[in-house]
Design a protein around this motif. Structure first.
Motif, short mmCIF file in Angstrom:
data_model
loop_
_atom_site.label_atom_id
_atom_site.label_comp_id
_atom_site.label_asym_id
_atom_site.label_seq_id
_atom_site.Cartn_x
_atom_site.Cartn_y
_atom_site.Cartn_z
N UNK A 1 0.94 -1.18 0.09
CA UNK A 1 -0.06 0.10 0.18
C UNK A 1 0.95 1.25 -0.08
N UNK A 2 0.43 2.19 -0.68
CA UNK A 2 1.00 3.56 -0.71
C UNK A 2 0.51 4.46 0.23
N UNK A 3 1.07 5.27 1.05
CA UNK A 3 0.67 6.16 1.94
C UNK A 3 1.05 7.61 1.35
N UNK A 4 -0.17 8.38 1.12
CA UNK A 4 -0.14 9.70 0.60
C UNK A 4 -0.77 10.62 1.69
N UNK A 5 0.00 11.48 2.25
CA UNK A 5 -0.51 12.65 3.05
C UNK A 5 -1.31 12.16 4.34
N UNK A 6 -0.73 10.99 4.80
CA UNK A 6 -1.53 10.47 6.03
C UNK A 6 -2.60 9.26 5.49
N UNK A 7 -2.82 9.37 4.50
CA UNK A 7 -3.76 8.29 4.03
C UNK A 7 -3.38 7.24 3.33
N UNK A 8 -3.83 6.03 3.31
CA UNK A 8 -3.31 4.72 2.79
C UNK A 8 -4.27 4.75 1.42
N UNK A 9 -3.60 4.45 0.28
CA UNK A 9 -4.22 4.30 -1.02
C UNK A 9 -3.97 2.64 -1.19
N UNK A 10 -5.09 2.05 -1.77
CA UNK A 10 -5.08 0.60 -1.91
C UNK A 10 -4.41 0.40 -3.34
N UNK A 11 -3.65 -0.80 -3.53
CA UNK A 11 -3.07 -1.07 -4.87
C UNK A 11 -4.29 -0.60 -5.92
N UNK A 12 -5.57 -0.96 -5.83
CA UNK A 12 -6.42 -0.60 -6.93
C UNK A 12 -6.58 0.94 -7.08
N UNK A 13 -6.57 1.54 -6.02
CA UNK A 13 -6.67 3.02 -5.95
C UNK A 13 -5.36 3.50 -6.78
N UNK A 14 -4.42 2.85 -6.38
CA UNK A 14 -3.14 3.72 -7.19
C UNK A 14 -2.99 3.49 -8.54
N UNK A 15 -3.51 2.15 -8.98
CA UNK A 15 -3.61 1.89 -10.36
C UNK A 15 -4.55 2.74 -11.17
N UNK A 16 -5.90 3.13 -10.40
CA UNK A 16 -6.70 3.88 -11.09
C UNK A 16 -6.16 5.40 -11.14
N UNK A 17 -5.62 5.96 -10.14
CA UNK A 17 -4.92 7.14 -10.30
C UNK A 17 -3.81 7.14 -11.37
N UNK A 18 -2.98 6.19 -11.35
CA UNK A 18 -2.03 6.19 -12.57
C UNK A 18 -2.82 6.36 -13.76
N UNK A 19 -3.92 5.39 -14.09
CA UNK A 19 -4.56 5.68 -15.27
C UNK A 19 -5.22 6.89 -15.56
N UNK A 20 -5.73 7.37 -14.62
CA UNK A 20 -6.18 8.96 -14.90
C UNK A 20 -5.21 9.94 -15.09
N UNK A 21 -3.89 9.69 -14.72
CA UNK A 21 -2.89 10.75 -14.83
C UNK A 21 -2.36 10.32 -16.46
N UNK A 22 -2.23 9.15 -16.73
CA UNK A 22 -1.77 8.83 -17.94
C UNK A 22 -2.63 9.30 -19.07
N UNK A 23 -4.04 9.40 -18.89
CA UNK A 23 -5.03 9.89 -19.77
C UNK A 23 -5.01 11.43 -19.71
N UNK A 24 -4.70 12.01 -18.83
CA UNK A 24 -4.52 13.55 -18.53
C UNK A 24 -3.30 13.87 -19.52
N UNK A 25 -2.20 13.37 -19.20
CA UNK A 25 -0.88 13.53 -20.03
C UNK A 25 -0.99 13.27 -21.28
N UNK A 26 -1.52 12.16 -21.87
CA UNK A 26 -1.97 12.09 -23.40
C UNK A 26 -2.87 12.98 -23.95
N UNK A 27 -3.91 13.32 -23.30
CA UNK A 27 -4.63 14.52 -23.70
C UNK A 27 -4.01 15.72 -24.01
N UNK A 28 -3.23 16.06 -22.83
CA UNK A 28 -2.51 17.21 -22.90
C UNK A 28 -1.55 17.33 -24.11
N UNK A 29 -0.77 16.40 -24.43
CA UNK A 29 -0.05 15.99 -25.50
C UNK A 29 -0.58 16.17 -26.91
N UNK A 30 -1.70 15.43 -26.83
CA UNK A 30 -2.63 15.38 -28.07
C UNK A 30 -2.91 16.75 -28.60
#
Length: 113
Positions: A1-30
């Motif tokens: 699990x990843x700890x972010x600002x005192x809160x624990x993110x589950x592996x599933x939440x971390x994967x979802x956050x990474x997917x959203x981040x990738x989509x934002x980066x691709x949209x920005x580049x596009x």
């Protein structure tokens, strides 16, 4: 699990956050917008934009939406998740590499290891 600002993110939440981040980066580049320009439009620091695009699950939803609006005014999270933007289709087409000429049978045999 990843700890972010005192809160624990589950592996599933971390994967979802990474997917959203990738989509934002691709949209920005596009849409040919620099990270600096997008973060400035959204009123975010470049560090926050970087963390957002890397999928830091500690980023607030409001910041995600502001960043999306800076990249695509009027865009929604649903649009982002469905990748409906025509700029993404153009980016995908330019990323596809094509052979100048088709391979022939002798090339397949010559490079068959």
């Amino acid at each position: 699990m990843k700890i972010t600002q005192g809160k624990i993110a589950t592996p599933e939440q971390a994967i979802e956050a990474q997917e959203i981040g990738k989509k934002l980066a691709r949209l920005r580049l596009a849409r040919a917008i620099t990270q600096r320009e997008a973060s400035s439009r959204a009123g975010l620091s470049r560090n926050t934009a970087y963390r957002l695009e890397k999928g830091d699950p500690g980023i607030a939803l409001g910041q995600v939406i502001r960043y999306l609006q800076a990249i695509k005014p009027g865009g929604t999270l649903l649009d982002l998740l469905q990748e409906n933007d025509p700029a993404l289709a153009r980016l995908h087409a330019t990323e596809q590499t094509q052979r100048v000429r088709p391979k022939n049978l002798s090339e397949d045999e010559r490079y068959d290891f």
